[in-house]
Motif scaffolding. Sequence first.
Motif, PDB file in Angstrom:
ATOM      1  N   ALA A  97      34.409  18.501  20.733  1.00 21.26           N
ATOM      2  CA  ALA A  97      35.089  17.258  21.104  1.00 21.26           C
ATOM      3  C   ALA A  97      34.623  16.723  22.460  1.00 21.26           C
ATOM      4  N   GLY A  98      33.802  17.509  23.142  1.00 21.53           N
ATOM      5  CA  GLY A  98      33.341  17.092  24.466  1.00 21.53           C
ATOM      6  C   GLY A  98      34.419  17.197  25.534  1.00 21.53           C
ATOM      7  N   ASN A  99      35.444  17.978  25.262  1.00 22.36           N
ATOM      8  CA  ASN A  99      36.545  18.157  26.196  1.00 22.36           C
ATOM      9  C   ASN A  99      36.178  19.290  27.166  1.00 22.36           C
ATOM     10  N   LYS A 100      35.487  18.933  28.232  1.00 16.22           N
ATOM     11  CA  LYS A 100      34.958  19.924  29.166  1.00 16.22           C
ATOM     12  C   LYS A 100      36.066  20.687  29.886  1.00 16.22           C
ATOM     13  N   ARG A 101      37.135  20.007  30.210  1.00 13.52           N
ATOM     14  CA  ARG A 101      38.234  20.677  30.915  1.00 13.52           C
ATOM     15  C   ARG A 101      38.860  21.760  30.035  1.00 13.52           C
ATOM     16  N   ARG A 102      39.197  21.381  28.807  1.00  8.83           N
ATOM     17  CA  ARG A 102      39.792  22.354  27.877  1.00  8.83           C
ATOM     18  C   ARG A 102      38.811  23.478  27.580  1.00  8.83           C
ATOM     19  N   PHE A 103      37.553  23.137  27.369  1.00  6.45           N
ATOM     20  CA  PHE A 103      36.534  24.162  27.140  1.00  6.45           C
ATOM     21  C   PHE A 103      36.492  25.131  28.315  1.00  6.45           C
ATOM     22  N   GLY A 104      36.476  24.607  29.523  1.00  5.00           N
ATOM     23  CA  GLY A 104      36.402  25.450  30.717  1.00  5.00           C
ATOM     24  C   GLY A 104      37.573  26.408  30.828  1.00  5.00           C
ATOM     25  N   ILE A 105      38.753  25.894  30.551  1.00  2.00           N
ATOM     26  CA  ILE A 105      39.952  26.737  30.621  1.00  2.00           C
ATOM     27  C   ILE A 105      39.901  27.829  29.553  1.00  2.00           C
ATOM     28  N   LEU A 106      39.637  27.425  28.321  1.00  2.00           N
ATOM     29  CA  LEU A 106      39.611  28.400  27.221  1.00  2.00           C
ATOM     30  C   LEU A 106      38.487  29.417  27.396  1.00  2.00           C
ATOM     31  N   HIS A 107      37.321  28.944  27.807  1.00  2.00           N
ATOM     32  CA  HIS A 107      36.206  29.857  28.038  1.00  2.00           C
ATOM     33  C   HIS A 107      36.559  30.822  29.169  1.00  2.00           C
ATOM     34  N   GLY A 108      37.209  30.316  30.211  1.00  2.00           N
ATOM     35  CA  GLY A 108      37.652  31.179  31.304  1.00  2.00           C
ATOM     36  C   GLY A 108      38.598  32.267  30.825  1.00  2.00           C
ATOM     37  N   VAL A 109      39.510  31.906  29.933  1.00  2.00           N
ATOM     38  CA  VAL A 109      40.434  32.893  29.365  1.00  2.00           C
ATOM     39  C   VAL A 109      39.647  33.955  28.589  1.00  2.00           C
ATOM     40  N   SER A 110      38.665  33.518  27.808  1.00  2.00           N
ATOM     41  CA  SER A 110      37.880  34.483  27.036  1.00  2.00           C
ATOM     42  C   SER A 110      37.083  35.412  27.947  1.00  2.00           C
ATOM     43  N   VAL A 111      36.578  34.882  29.049  1.00  2.00           N
ATOM     44  CA  VAL A 111      35.857  35.715  30.014  1.00  2.00           C
ATOM     45  C   VAL A 111      36.811  36.743  30.627  1.00  2.00           C
ATOM     46  N   LEU A 112      38.009  36.315  30.996  1.00  2.00           N
ATOM     47  CA  LEU A 112      38.987  37.248  31.574  1.00  2.00           C
ATOM     48  C   LEU A 112      39.372  38.340  30.580  1.00  2.00           C
ATOM     49  N   ILE A 113      39.525  37.973  29.326  1.00  2.00           N
ATOM     50  CA  ILE A 113      39.840  38.970  28.296  1.00  2.00           C
ATOM     51  C   ILE A 113      38.706  39.976  28.182  1.00  2.00           C
ATOM     52  N   THR A 114      37.481  39.483  28.140  1.00  2.00           N
ATOM     53  CA  THR A 114      36.328  40.381  28.028  1.00  2.00           C
ATOM     54  C   THR A 114      36.224  41.289  29.250  1.00  2.00           C
ATOM     55  N   LEU A 115      36.447  40.742  30.438  1.00  2.00           N
ATOM     56  CA  LEU A 115      36.423  41.571  31.647  1.00  2.00           C
ATOM     57  C   LEU A 115      37.511  42.642  31.608  1.00  2.00           C
TER      58      LEU A 115
END
Length: 129
Positions: A97-115
């Motif tokens: 959808a090109g929603n960079k803000r939402r992508f950034g937040i969700l991707h950040g959550v996935s990174v934190l989960i992986t860490l």
Amino acid sequence: MEATALLLTAALFGGMVLYSAGFAGFLFKVLPPNTAGASLRRAFPVFYLLVIATSLAAAVMVFSSDLMSALALAAIAVTTVPTRQLLMPAINDASDAGNKRRFGILHGVSVLITLAHIALAGWVLIRFL
């Protein structure tokens, strides 16, 4: 069984570190962004299945000798399921959808989960000492 649990946990830890810190970054360095992104979309579901299977198998193997390690490994498996089934599609949808803000937040959550998963697997490895 404990030796098998150790090997599985080491494979889990190393695989998560290599995949998240090495493979993903490598793809974006050697491939055009669209190709790298498409490749990761195909690879991540498999990666998550491997995390689920490996952590679950290690949990079963260590259960009789170290309940805390078994619970930590089981927690990795259990929390990877919604990450794969819910979070990953939401990240892809935000990207599409090109929603960079939402992508950034969700991707950040996935990174934190992986860490957190990497830290838990590392903690279990240390308990083998």
